[in-house]
Design an enzyme around this catalytic site. Structure first.
Site, PDB file in Angstrom:
ATOM      1  N   ASP A  82       1.010  -1.360   0.088  1.00 28.29           N
ATOM      2  CA  ASP A  82       0.198   0.102  -0.159  1.00 28.29           C
ATOM      3  C   ASP A  82       0.803   1.318   0.016  1.00 28.29           C
ATOM      4  O   ASP A  82       0.571   2.286  -0.573  1.00 28.29           O
ATOM      5  CB  ASP A  82      -1.104   0.047   1.385  1.00 28.29           C
ATOM      6  CG  ASP A  82      -2.239  -0.902   1.002  1.00 28.29           C
ATOM      7  OD1 ASP A  82      -2.189  -1.558   0.067  1.00 28.29           O
ATOM      8  OD2 ASP A  82      -2.803  -1.098   2.079  1.00 28.29           O
TER       9      ASP A  82
ATOM     10  N   ARG B 104       1.528   6.848  17.107  1.00 24.57           N
ATOM     11  CA  ARG B 104       1.296   7.870  16.275  1.00 24.57           C
ATOM     12  C   ARG B 104       1.987   9.219  16.526  1.00 24.57           C
ATOM     13  O   ARG B 104       2.408   9.792  15.389  1.00 24.57           O
ATOM     14  CB  ARG B 104      -0.194   7.919  15.619  1.00 24.57           C
ATOM     15  CG  ARG B 104      -1.125   6.776  15.465  1.00 24.57           C
ATOM     16  CD  ARG B 104      -0.179   5.617  14.530  1.00 24.57           C
ATOM     17  NE  ARG B 104      -0.953   4.587  13.888  1.00 24.57           N
ATOM     18  CZ  ARG B 104      -0.248   3.783  13.481  1.00 24.57           C
ATOM     19  NH1 ARG B 104       1.162   3.370  13.640  1.00 24.57           N
ATOM     20  NH2 ARG B 104      -0.976   2.538  12.855  1.00 24.57           N
TER      21      ARG B 104
ATOM     22  N   ASP C 174      -6.493   6.476  12.503  1.00 24.41           N
ATOM     23  CA  ASP C 174      -4.861   6.972  12.355  1.00 24.41           C
ATOM     24  C   ASP C 174      -4.809   8.368  11.652  1.00 24.41           C
ATOM     25  O   ASP C 174      -4.172   9.030  11.764  1.00 24.41           O
ATOM     26  CB  ASP C 174      -4.153   5.828  11.922  1.00 24.41           C
ATOM     27  CG  ASP C 174      -3.842   4.770  12.821  1.00 24.41           C
ATOM     28  OD1 ASP C 174      -3.773   5.134  13.897  1.00 24.41           O
ATOM     29  OD2 ASP C 174      -3.564   3.687  12.481  1.00 24.41           O
TER      30      ASP C 174
ATOM     31  N   SER D 170      -5.993  -7.383   8.714  1.00 24.31           N
ATOM     32  CA  SER D 170      -4.837  -6.312   8.711  1.00 24.31           C
ATOM     33  C   SER D 170      -4.142  -6.430   9.929  1.00 24.31           C
ATOM     34  O   SER D 170      -4.875  -6.462  11.081  1.00 24.31           O
ATOM     35  CB  SER D 170      -5.230  -5.105   8.147  1.00 24.31           C
ATOM     36  OG  SER D 170      -6.115  -4.371   9.092  1.00 24.31           O
TER      37      SER D 170
END
Length: 409
Positions: free
Chosen positions: A17, A99, A128, A182
């Site tokens: 990705d 993050r 996110d 995922s």
């Protein structure tokens, strides 16, 4: 495009990705791309990310691969655990807390290279995107953020693969079909969601769990460990001094062995929808139990109860992406003040999915055996004092009772 960015720093994993995003940035904007790959302890070899970036035309000086494990644990994970932060009663915020550090380095690298934008691979449905961008804007209000999943027309796995093939981006064989779920991982946890996990009415397959043995398969004998704390942070295990990342790594291994830290949760995303995630936080689960154990004897009741009251707000700020907000920093100052005497050692029993405090010791302890003993307390506590204490605390309730008896419905 007149406002098209000239240089973009991309949060790059080396996976399919973000490789597609890299090429898309080059073709869509005609810009120079700088890649940033963070080693947060996800357990993957990162050298392939460098090779993939070079293959896609990124110059070596524009490829940043950094080991941030110590900074991650020391400056983000440990401060969070001083607060005993848990979101919605269960989640130890493993993805959320990573993050702000990634955003921090994205912004810093952009400033080093004179880049005018950063980019990430978060989708428009998740948390996110919010976390990355709020943190970036807090650190550099002028930065431009590119979120390809909100811009491009590659809206299906088939179109993504077609774009990859058209641009000579290697596709692993197992990526040609739909992935079963995922995974996001770092030193604190793994998070799995999507596909086989989307129906919360179905039990998660055991193969989803990657960091822990099944509790039923864990050793039949318990294991005991001791964690030493200084001012709220763990500094040693079984008497061996360790760095922050080394402590968490060691606790992860204990947790893996004993099947500790599994969680199946349907949570409320900040963007408004509910999502089902399967989390593994083996070392963090042990650490939370141990930290609460040492606080039991070193924190005053008022301080401990106040911490418990503000904890949900603190946890929600981290979950929603407000690590760099003034309110989180204000709460952190209060929490850190509470940890001045949270020093000592906790002994834990690890057994088949559970971590339990069984003993704790501290030179800073507020526990007084003389006051609580059932034997002769040698005058440490006059039990007659309790009568007045009770009468004063009962006074308002007696007044209410008298009123209610006088004025009947």
């Amino acid at each position: 495009m007149s406002d098209a960015p000239k240089k973009v720093v991309l949060a790059y994993s080396g996976g399919l990705d973000t490789s597609i995003i890299l090429k898309w940035l080059q073709t869509e904007y005609g810009c120079e791309v700088i890649t940033f790959t963070a080693d947060l302890g996800q357990g993957e070899e990162l050298d392939p990310a460098r090779k993939k970036a070079e293959m896609l035309g990124i110059r070596p000086e524009n490829i940043h691969i950094e080991d941030l494990r110590e900074e991650f644990v020391r400056d983000f994970v440990f401060p969070m655990f001083r607060a005993n932060a848990v979101y919605e009663g269960c989640y130890l915020l493993g993805t959320s807390i990573a993050r702000p550090l990634i955003s921090k380095r994205l912004v810093e690298i952009a400033q080093e290279h004179g880049a005018d934008a950063i980019a990430h691979g978060a989708t428009g449905k998740g948390n996110d995107q919010v976390r990355f961008e709020i943190a970036a804007y807090a650190l550099d209000p002028s930065i431009k953020v590119i979120a390809p999943w909100r811009e491009w027309d590659l809206t299906s796995r088939t179109r993504l693969l077609e774009f990859a093939e058209a641009n000579q981006i290697p596709i692993a064989k197992d990526k040609r079909g739909e992935a079963p779920f995922s995974v996001d991982a770092n030193l604190l946890h793994t998070s799995s969601e999507g596909k086989v996990l989307e129906d919360p009415g179905e039990e998660a397959p055991d193969y989803v769990y990657q960091r822990t043995v099944h509790p039923e398969d864990a050793p039949d004998q318990p294991e005991f460990i001791e964690i030493a704390f200084e001012k709220g942070d763990p500094v040693a295990i079984n008497g061996e001094a360790m760095s922050p990342a080394t402590v968490l790594t060691a606790l992860n291994e204990y947790g893996r062995k004993h099947g500790i830290g599994r969680l199946d949760l349907v949570e409320n995303r900040f963007v408004g929808m509910k999502s089902r995630g399967v989390y593994e936080t083996p070392g963090g689960t042990i650490l939370l139990e141990a930290h609460r154990g040492i606080e039991q004897i070193t924190l005053d009741r008022g301080a401990g109860h106040l911490k418990d009251q503000i904890m949900p707000q603190y946890a929600e700020l981290i979950y929603n992406g407000f690590w760099f907000s003034p309110e989180r920093e204000m709460l952190q100052a209060l929490i850190d003040k509470s940890q001045e005497h949270v020093t000592g050692t906790v002994r834990l029993k690890l057994y088949k999915g559970l971590a339990r405090t069984v003993a704790r010791h501290s030179e800073h302890s507020l526990y007084s055996e003389a006051h609580v003993t059932f034997e002769d307390d040698a005058g440490a506590y006059d039990q007659k004092d309790a009568a007045g204490f009770i009468r004063l605390n009962a006074l308002r309730l007696k007044l209410i009772g008298n009123r209610n008896a006088r004025i009947k419905p």
